[in-house]
Design a protein around this motif. Structure first.
Motif, PDB file in Angstrom:
ATOM      1  N   ALA A   3     -15.406 -51.201 -41.983  1.00  0.00           N
ATOM      2  CA  ALA A   3     -16.354 -52.063 -41.303  1.00  0.00           C
ATOM      3  C   ALA A   3     -17.754 -51.484 -41.446  1.00  0.00           C
ATOM      4  CB  ALA A   3     -15.994 -52.203 -39.827  1.00  0.00           C
ATOM      5  N   ASP A   4     -18.746 -52.360 -41.557  1.00  0.00           N
ATOM      6  CA  ASP A   4     -20.114 -51.889 -41.722  1.00  0.00           C
ATOM      7  C   ASP A   4     -20.547 -50.972 -40.580  1.00  0.00           C
ATOM      8  OD1 ASP A   4     -21.372 -55.000 -43.176  1.00  0.00           O
ATOM      9  OD2 ASP A   4     -20.426 -53.259 -44.104  1.00  0.00           O
ATOM     10  N   SER A   5     -20.048 -51.224 -39.391  1.00  0.00           N
ATOM     11  CA  SER A   5     -20.471 -50.473 -38.223  1.00  0.00           C
ATOM     12  C   SER A   5     -19.983 -49.026 -38.218  1.00  0.00           C
ATOM     13  CB  SER A   5     -19.992 -51.171 -36.946  1.00  0.00           C
ATOM     14  OG  SER A   5     -18.585 -51.267 -36.928  1.00  0.00           O
ATOM     15  N   VAL A   6     -19.010 -48.697 -39.061  1.00  0.00           N
ATOM     16  CA  VAL A   6     -18.462 -47.339 -39.060  1.00  0.00           C
ATOM     17  C   VAL A   6     -18.677 -46.609 -40.377  1.00  0.00           C
ATOM     18  CG1 VAL A   6     -16.712 -48.076 -37.402  1.00  0.00           C
ATOM     19  CG2 VAL A   6     -16.127 -47.921 -39.838  1.00  0.00           C
ATOM     20  N   LYS A   7     -19.250 -47.259 -41.355  1.00  0.00           N
ATOM     21  CA  LYS A   7     -19.488 -46.613 -42.638  1.00  0.00           C
ATOM     22  C   LYS A   7     -20.367 -45.381 -42.476  1.00  0.00           C
ATOM     23  CE  LYS A   7     -18.917 -50.577 -45.719  1.00  0.00           C
ATOM     24  NZ  LYS A   7     -19.585 -51.518 -46.650  1.00  0.00           N
ATOM     25  N   GLY A   8     -19.957 -44.309 -43.118  1.00  0.00           N
ATOM     26  CA  GLY A   8     -20.681 -43.057 -43.011  1.00  0.00           C
ATOM     27  C   GLY A   8     -20.275 -42.199 -41.840  1.00  0.00           C
ATOM     28  N   ARG A   9     -19.513 -42.763 -40.904  1.00  0.00           N
ATOM     29  CA  ARG A   9     -19.077 -42.018 -39.728  1.00  0.00           C
ATOM     30  C   ARG A   9     -17.565 -41.822 -39.680  1.00  0.00           C
ATOM     31  NH1 ARG A   9     -19.717 -44.122 -34.807  1.00  0.00           N
ATOM     32  NH2 ARG A   9     -19.631 -46.304 -35.531  1.00  0.00           N
ATOM     33  N   PHE A  10     -16.809 -42.819 -40.133  1.00  0.00           N
ATOM     34  CA  PHE A  10     -15.348 -42.771 -40.089  1.00  0.00           C
ATOM     35  C   PHE A  10     -14.788 -42.599 -41.492  1.00  0.00           C
ATOM     36  CE2 PHE A  10     -14.652 -45.534 -36.013  1.00  0.00           C
ATOM     37  CZ  PHE A  10     -15.531 -44.718 -35.328  1.00  0.00           C
ATOM     38  N   THR A  11     -13.637 -41.939 -41.583  1.00  0.00           N
ATOM     39  CA  THR A  11     -12.953 -41.753 -42.849  1.00  0.00           C
ATOM     40  C   THR A  11     -11.460 -41.981 -42.662  1.00  0.00           C
ATOM     41  OG1 THR A  11     -14.578 -40.089 -43.571  1.00  0.00           O
ATOM     42  CG2 THR A  11     -12.500 -40.210 -44.782  1.00  0.00           C
ATOM     43  N   ILE A  12     -10.884 -42.850 -43.484  1.00  0.00           N
ATOM     44  CA  ILE A  12      -9.449 -43.082 -43.456  1.00  0.00           C
ATOM     45  C   ILE A  12      -8.796 -42.284 -44.578  1.00  0.00           C
ATOM     46  CG2 ILE A  12      -9.531 -45.156 -44.912  1.00  0.00           C
ATOM     47  CD1 ILE A  12      -7.259 -46.293 -43.145  1.00  0.00           C
ATOM     48  N   SER A  13      -7.632 -41.735 -44.302  1.00  0.00           N
ATOM     49  CA  SER A  13      -6.891 -40.982 -45.300  1.00  0.00           C
ATOM     50  C   SER A  13      -5.404 -41.113 -45.015  1.00  0.00           C
ATOM     51  CB  SER A  13      -7.314 -39.510 -45.315  1.00  0.00           C
ATOM     52  OG  SER A  13      -7.048 -38.888 -44.075  1.00  0.00           O
ATOM     53  N   ARG A  14      -4.597 -40.656 -45.947  1.00  0.00           N
ATOM     54  CA  ARG A  14      -3.157 -40.756 -45.777  1.00  0.00           C
ATOM     55  C   ARG A  14      -2.468 -39.525 -46.342  1.00  0.00           C
ATOM     56  NH1 ARG A  14      -1.999 -45.379 -50.435  1.00  0.00           N
ATOM     57  NH2 ARG A  14      -2.290 -43.984 -52.232  1.00  0.00           N
ATOM     58  N   ASP A  15      -1.263 -39.293 -45.847  1.00  0.00           N
ATOM     59  CA  ASP A  15      -0.403 -38.235 -46.346  1.00  0.00           C
ATOM     60  C   ASP A  15       0.949 -38.889 -46.596  1.00  0.00           C
ATOM     61  OD1 ASP A  15       1.310 -36.089 -46.797  1.00  0.00           O
ATOM     62  OD2 ASP A  15       0.252 -34.782 -45.402  1.00  0.00           O
ATOM     63  N   ASN A  16       1.206 -39.232 -47.836  1.00  0.00           N
ATOM     64  CA  ASN A  16       2.429 -39.962 -48.162  1.00  0.00           C
ATOM     65  C   ASN A  16       3.692 -39.160 -47.855  1.00  0.00           C
ATOM     66  OD1 ASN A  16       1.040 -42.242 -49.081  1.00  0.00           O
ATOM     67  ND2 ASN A  16       0.941 -41.473 -51.186  1.00  0.00           N
ATOM     68  N   ALA A  17       3.623 -37.855 -48.022  1.00  0.00           N
ATOM     69  CA  ALA A  17       4.784 -37.017 -47.748  1.00  0.00           C
ATOM     70  C   ALA A  17       5.177 -37.055 -46.279  1.00  0.00           C
ATOM     71  CB  ALA A  17       4.521 -35.583 -48.189  1.00  0.00           C
ATOM     72  N   LYS A  18       4.206 -37.279 -45.404  1.00  0.00           N
ATOM     73  CA  LYS A  18       4.455 -37.332 -43.968  1.00  0.00           C
ATOM     74  C   LYS A  18       4.490 -38.752 -43.421  1.00  0.00           C
ATOM     75  CE  LYS A  18       2.291 -32.850 -43.030  1.00  0.00           C
ATOM     76  NZ  LYS A  18       1.238 -32.151 -42.259  1.00  0.00           N
ATOM     77  N   ASN A  19       4.334 -39.747 -44.290  1.00  0.00           N
ATOM     78  CA  ASN A  19       4.283 -41.146 -43.865  1.00  0.00           C
ATOM     79  C   ASN A  19       3.251 -41.352 -42.762  1.00  0.00           C
ATOM     80  OD1 ASN A  19       6.413 -41.933 -45.639  1.00  0.00           O
ATOM     81  ND2 ASN A  19       7.913 -41.184 -44.143  1.00  0.00           N
ATOM     82  N   THR A  20       2.090 -40.786 -42.967  1.00  0.00           N
ATOM     83  CA  THR A  20       1.068 -40.753 -41.931  1.00  0.00           C
ATOM     84  C   THR A  20      -0.281 -41.217 -42.473  1.00  0.00           C
ATOM     85  OG1 THR A  20       2.181 -38.910 -40.819  1.00  0.00           O
ATOM     86  CG2 THR A  20      -0.122 -39.299 -40.258  1.00  0.00           C
ATOM     87  N   VAL A  21      -0.995 -41.966 -41.656  1.00  0.00           N
ATOM     88  CA  VAL A  21      -2.359 -42.355 -41.964  1.00  0.00           C
ATOM     89  C   VAL A  21      -3.259 -41.823 -40.853  1.00  0.00           C
ATOM     90  CG1 VAL A  21      -2.129 -44.614 -40.834  1.00  0.00           C
ATOM     91  CG2 VAL A  21      -3.898 -44.250 -42.580  1.00  0.00           C
TER      92      VAL A  21
END
Length: 122
Positions: A60-78
């Motif tokens: 979302a434009d309101s969170v760009k530069g502040r939030f980061t999404i990532s994942r760990d497939n081995a742990k089935n976690t986002v």
């Protein structure tokens, strides 16, 4: 089916940081995308961040530069790393997994977590 459990919410001061986690269990295959939504009282649920099965992201434009999404497939976690939090970020944050079905993966279904509360206040 898929079960999702979020954690990491809480109370933080403006400018602070939180890291949300979402652990998936069940039939974890053919996942098209994973994401975070948020909903505040009286407001529409909105997409905060998403990541596809091939690693593409959008925010979302309101969170760009502040939030980061990532994942760990081995742990089935986002994860959702939230920095420089503002009062406007206060909401219930919900984890979402979109899964494809059918022999040619022509059907889709969304799974949701229970939600975790994020409060930003002095």
């Amino acid at each position: 089916q898929v079960q999702l459990v979020e954690s990491g919410g809480g109370l933080v001061q403006p400018g602070g940081s939180l890291r949300l986690s979402c652990v998936a269990s069940g039939s974890i295959f053919s996942i098209v995308s994973m994401g975070w939504y948020r909903q505040a009282p009286g407001k529409q649920r909105e997409l905060v961040a998403a990541i596809t099965s091939v690693g593409s992201t959008n925010y979302a434009d309101s969170v760009k530069g502040r939030f980061t999404i990532s994942r760990d497939n081995a742990k089935n976690t986002v994860y959702l790393q939230m920095n420089s939090l503002k009062a406007e970020d206060k909401a219930v944050y919900l984890c979402n997994f979109r899964k494809a079905y059918g022999i040619s993966l022509q059907y889709f279904n969304d799974y949701w977590g229970q939600g975790t509360q994020v409060t930003v206040s002095s």
